[in-house]
Design a protein around this motif. Structure first.
Motif, PDB file in Angstrom:
ATOM      1  N   ALA B  39       0.838  -1.201   0.000  1.00  0.00           N
ATOM      2  CA  ALA B  39       0.000   0.000   0.000  1.00  0.00           C
ATOM      3  C   ALA B  39       0.870   1.248   0.000  1.00  0.00           C
ATOM      4  O   ALA B  39       0.661   2.181  -0.769  1.00  0.00           O
ATOM      5  CB  ALA B  39      -0.918  -0.011   1.217  1.00  0.00           C
ATOM      6  N   ARG B  42       2.620   1.654  -3.359  1.00  0.00           N
ATOM      7  CA  ARG B  42       1.740   2.136  -4.426  1.00  0.00           C
ATOM      8  C   ARG B  42       1.369   3.592  -4.215  1.00  0.00           C
ATOM      9  O   ARG B  42       1.304   4.367  -5.153  1.00  0.00           O
ATOM     10  CB  ARG B  42       0.480   1.289  -4.499  1.00  0.00           C
ATOM     11  N   GLU B  43       1.149   3.957  -2.985  1.00  0.00           N
ATOM     12  CA  GLU B  43       0.796   5.354  -2.745  1.00  0.00           C
ATOM     13  C   GLU B  43       1.935   6.274  -3.156  1.00  0.00           C
ATOM     14  O   GLU B  43       1.729   7.348  -3.700  1.00  0.00           O
ATOM     15  CB  GLU B  43       0.408   5.542  -1.273  1.00  0.00           C
ATOM     16  N   GLN B  46       2.102   6.305  -7.058  1.00  0.00           N
ATOM     17  CA  GLN B  46       1.021   6.992  -7.741  1.00  0.00           C
ATOM     18  C   GLN B  46       1.074   8.491  -7.579  1.00  0.00           C
ATOM     19  O   GLN B  46       0.179   9.206  -7.980  1.00  0.00           O
ATOM     20  CB  GLN B  46      -0.318   6.440  -7.256  1.00  0.00           C
ATOM     21  N   ARG B 185     -14.419   5.699  -9.974  1.00  0.00           N
ATOM     22  CA  ARG B 185     -14.078   6.649  -8.915  1.00  0.00           C
ATOM     23  C   ARG B 185     -12.603   6.616  -8.575  1.00  0.00           C
ATOM     24  O   ARG B 185     -12.106   7.499  -7.894  1.00  0.00           O
ATOM     25  CB  ARG B 185     -14.913   6.384  -7.671  1.00  0.00           C
ATOM     26  N   ASP B 189      -6.822   7.970  -8.772  1.00  0.00           N
ATOM     27  CA  ASP B 189      -5.971   6.969  -8.143  1.00  0.00           C
ATOM     28  C   ASP B 189      -6.513   6.450  -6.825  1.00  0.00           C
ATOM     29  O   ASP B 189      -5.866   5.702  -6.124  1.00  0.00           O
ATOM     30  CB  ASP B 189      -4.505   7.406  -8.024  1.00  0.00           C
ATOM     31  N   GLY B 190      -7.721   6.817  -6.490  1.00  0.00           N
ATOM     32  CA  GLY B 190      -8.360   6.182  -5.360  1.00  0.00           C
ATOM     33  C   GLY B 190      -8.103   6.831  -4.018  1.00  0.00           C
ATOM     34  O   GLY B 190      -8.793   6.556  -3.049  1.00  0.00           O
ATOM     35  N   THR B 191      -7.111   7.664  -3.923  1.00  0.00           N
ATOM     36  CA  THR B 191      -6.870   8.308  -2.645  1.00  0.00           C
ATOM     37  C   THR B 191      -7.858   9.453  -2.475  1.00  0.00           C
ATOM     38  O   THR B 191      -8.591   9.810  -3.384  1.00  0.00           O
ATOM     39  CB  THR B 191      -5.442   8.871  -2.582  1.00  0.00           C
ATOM     40  N   SER B 498      -3.430  -4.475 -11.738  1.00  0.00           N
ATOM     41  CA  SER B 498      -4.624  -4.542 -10.901  1.00  0.00           C
ATOM     42  C   SER B 498      -5.545  -3.357 -11.083  1.00  0.00           C
ATOM     43  O   SER B 498      -6.709  -3.436 -10.732  1.00  0.00           O
ATOM     44  CB  SER B 498      -4.217  -4.631  -9.431  1.00  0.00           C
ATOM     45  N   GLU B 499      -5.040  -2.278 -11.624  1.00  0.00           N
ATOM     46  CA  GLU B 499      -5.892  -1.103 -11.726  1.00  0.00           C
ATOM     47  C   GLU B 499      -6.693  -1.175 -13.020  1.00  0.00           C
ATOM     48  O   GLU B 499      -6.150  -1.415 -14.088  1.00  0.00           O
ATOM     49  CB  GLU B 499      -5.043   0.168 -11.737  1.00  0.00           C
ATOM     50  N   VAL B 500      -7.959  -0.947 -12.899  1.00  0.00           N
ATOM     51  CA  VAL B 500      -8.797  -0.925 -14.098  1.00  0.00           C
ATOM     52  C   VAL B 500      -9.244   0.512 -14.284  1.00  0.00           C
ATOM     53  O   VAL B 500     -10.406   0.848 -14.208  1.00  0.00           O
ATOM     54  CB  VAL B 500      -9.998  -1.843 -13.966  1.00  0.00           C
TER      55      VAL B 500
END
Lengths: 185, 520
Positions: B39, B42-43, B46, B185, B189-191, B498-500
């Motif tokens: 995690a 990746r953070e 990104q 959403r 990048d989801g954060t 893994s990211e779509v």
């Protein structure tokens, strides 16, 4: 996010991991993929842990993430082959090959052919024991959709069981022993 | 179906089965450290920190003053930001001079329904399942405003996907408003997001960047129109300020740059991908370009047009057709999938060269699947013909029952003339037990495959490059000739494990390919 954040999150991972993997196995049908799925969902949860931890059941958040991820992965899986260490031997069903398989095998195979949302609906309803409303919230759809997905899913399972000779007249349905409940991983 | 089995029988059997199946699972130890490390990694990655030189190139030649955006936001519900000084995307006051015009919102909701009804109908007509398709419902309008070449609406959306959806009216009239694109959403990048940032406009026409900061304290917005790829394969970006007025910043995309992958950053902070709703080419231009490329591929039998579209699909969304040409390099079939693969070089009019590759799996009895293998990977122009095309598939991260996040992957290499391939660690010091991770012969078409297990220590921790997910740039696939001499090398790197989301494929186009020997 600091050390305390990670410690708190780590404790959650340690506590929730077995249950998440079990659900993930039902979603994916494969232990390795299930662990990947649970892990990926947790990695994504880490980013939002500050808000997720305040929820009554953070596991529910991860479960939703797993369901959504699984649906995404499923969409892309067709092209890729699956890497395995070795092709597993397949045990003969009771009575040998060429006869009706045991209901667990029939159900496992039938579940594997269901579209991911239908499969997730059945898993959340009948394994997680969520209400139709809770399943709808988890899947981001209407309650009516959950009802129809459940109904259609059960219908397909019933057809598979009937095709395999489990028509309800015998005693095998629902009476599989632990010996037959082997992992398909 | 047997009439003797009722729903309760099946339900009971299913409950029993699920409980037994779950009970038979013996999960490995909880990978606490691994999950946290991944995690964190990746953070960091990104962050999308763009590269080096920050030459002051003004976006589109001019910083676009935005008089058409100075519409009042009076009359909206005055929502205060949360305790952290930030609005959620579905709470930020609507920005833009059409913020109070309900007609645009109403039309946007209609447009969503129309689009998804059309998609569902097309899927049904093709005999494809539509069960996964949930028509999204318009949530909150983040921006509604007129731009020099039209009008745009940006709104949150709930359903599938859940995220942000954009609408565009080339005439500016409400009746001409149509849905452009919906972004998951995780588009940012989801954060926790600091902004809603999208590009809008007519395909092939001028594109605009619309940025709505979600932090009330934001005082500066900068935008980069796209990566500038050098002939040596290097990648850099330049940034230009956008005026922020009434809570929104708008700028025209820089038409001088052939690659349009805009990024945004607020208050000099982390760079984020702008969700690209507008493309530099029309659908007709894209189709004609693909058709012509397929016709002229000319390596063995002609490849399927679908396969060529897989190779060119991503690049066509970021580079105008008039500014690039395609040089076919490879045509073959992957094993064991037998998917058709094409690979080629895209040469831009400024001398830069990008690799592209795509695959089309059309096996009988399976749903035909199209995959972009290499979206647009910069390579040094002088070494382009010797640089192998590399990609990985079947990536799985962890070995069951262990804490080691080994990446097991099938590494591919395509280079006509190569006789053998080897996967090696070219870092300064080895990150695993040895340097070589496997080797294999290359088939007659030039395609090689080897399954490799790469330890977690080989994961590239560097935050400097734009990388979509976890990357292993120090692990390279080397193409060898019949005498064992090296022809060329390229890092193996999952394009998107893994990211779509839209980010990874575009981000790949920003990851330099030439500098692989930097690990250690």
């Amino acid at each position: 996010m600091g050390v305390g954040h990670d410690e708190d999150f780590g404790a959650f991972v340690a506590r929730a991991w077995p249950g998440l993997v079990r659900t993930a196995v039902l979603l994916t049908g494969d232990i390795t993929r299930a662990e990947d799925l649970a892990q990926e969902a947790l990695v994504r949860t880490h980013r939002r842990w500050r808000s997720v931890r305040r929820q009554d059941a953070p596991e529910a958040y991860v479960r939703v993430a797993m369901v959504n991820l699984q649906r995404s992965w499923w969409r892309r899986r067709a092209y890729r082959e699956v890497l395995v260490d070795a092709v597993p031997d397949r045990a003969a069903p009771p009575g040998g090959f060429g006869t009706a398989s045991d209901p667990d095998e029939v159900l496992a195979a039938a579940l594997a052919t269901l579209p991911p949302r239908m499969r997730a609906t059945l898993v959340l309803r009948f394994y997680e024991d969520l209400s139709e409303r809770q399943v709808a919230d988890a899947l981001g759809c209407a309650v009516g959709t959950v009802k129809s997905q459940t109904s259609r899913g059960l219908e397909q399972l019933r057809a598979a069981l009937a095709d395999a000779g489990h028509d309800g007249s015998g005693s095998t349905l629902g009476s599989a022993t632990d010996d037959t409940a082997r992992s398909t991983s | 179906m047997s009439p003797d089995l009722d729903d309760l029988d099946v339900e009971r059997a299913l409950r029993d089965h699920l409980a037994r199946r779950a009970g038979s699972v013996d999960p490995s130890l909880a990978p606490v450290a691994l999950v946290t490390r991944r995690a964190r990694s990746r953070e960091r990655r990104q962050v999308l920190v763009a590269a080096v030189a920050v030459a002051a190139v003004t976006l589109g030649g001019t910083a676009v003053a935005a008089p058409w955006l100075t519409g009042s936001t009076q009359g909206q519900v005055a929502t205060d930001p949360g305790p952290d000084g930030r609005w959620a995307p579905d709470e930020v006051p609507t920005r833009g001079d059409l913020a109070e015009d309900d007609a645009y919102r109403t039309r946007a909701q209609e447009a969503v329904r129309e689009r998804y009804a059309a998609v569902a109908a097309a899927a049904a007509a093709a005999g494809e399942p539509t069960g996964d398709l949930t028509a999204p419902v318009l949530g909150h309008v983040v921006f509604a405003g007129r731009l020099p070449a039209g009008a745009a609406v940006v709104a949150t959306v709930k359903g599938s996907p859940e995220g942000v959806v954009t609408f565009w009216s080339p005439t500016g009239r409400v009746a001409d408003l149509t849905m452009q694109r919906a972004f998951d959403r995780s588009y940012s990048d989801g954060t926790a997001v600091d902004q809603v940032a999208v590009s809008v406009g007519s395909p092939g026409g001028p594109g605009y960047v619309v940025v709505v900061p979600l932090r009330a304290s934001t005082s500066s917005v900068e935008v980069s129109s796209g990566p500038v790829v050098g002939t040596d394969g290097s990648v850099r970006r330049s940034w230009s300020p956008l005026p922020l007025a009434d809570g929104v910043a708008v700028g025209r995309l820089d038409a001088a740059n052939p690659i349009q992958v805009p990024l945004v950053r607020l208050d000099g902070g982390r760079a984020r991908v702008v969700a690209p709703a507008v493309t530099p080419n029309t659908a007709e231009q894209e189709a004609a370009f693909v058709r012509e490329a397929a016709r002229t591929w000319g390596i063995g039998t002609a490849p399927a047009e679908a396969t060529v579209s897989g190779a060119l699909g991503e690049i066509l969304r970021v580079v105008p057709v008039g500014r690039m040409s395609v040089e076919p390099v490879f045509h073959g079939r992957e094993q064991p999938s037998t998917a058709e693969v094409v690979a080629g070089l895209v040469r831009l009019d400024d001398g830069a060269v990008l690799q592209v590759a795509g695959a089309f799996d059309d096996r009988v009895g399976r749903t035909p699947t199209l995959t972009t293998l290499i979206a647009g990977r910069p390579v040094p122009a002088r070494a382009a013909v010797r640089t192998p095309f590399t990609w990985v598939d079947d990536v799985s991260y962890s070995q069951s029952g262990t804490e080691d996040p080994t990446m097991r992957a099938r590494a591919r290499l395509a280079l006509p003339g190569a006789a053998r391939m080897e996967v090696r660690d070219v870092g300064t010091t080895p990150c695993g037990p040895g340097r070589s991770y496997g080797s294999a012969d290359v088939d007659a078409s030039g395609l090689g495959t080897v399954v490799v297990d790469i330890p977690s220590a080989c994961l590239d921790p560097g935050p400097a490059d734009v990388a979509p997910t976890d990357t292993y740039r120090r692990i390279v696939a080397v193409a060898l000739d019949a005498n064992g001499r090296e022809i060329g090398r390229a890092s193996i790197q999952p394009a998107s494990m893994s990211e779509v989301v839209d980010t990874p494929d575009y981000a790949v186009a920003m990851s330099p390919q030439g500098s692989t020997g930097t690990g250690g």
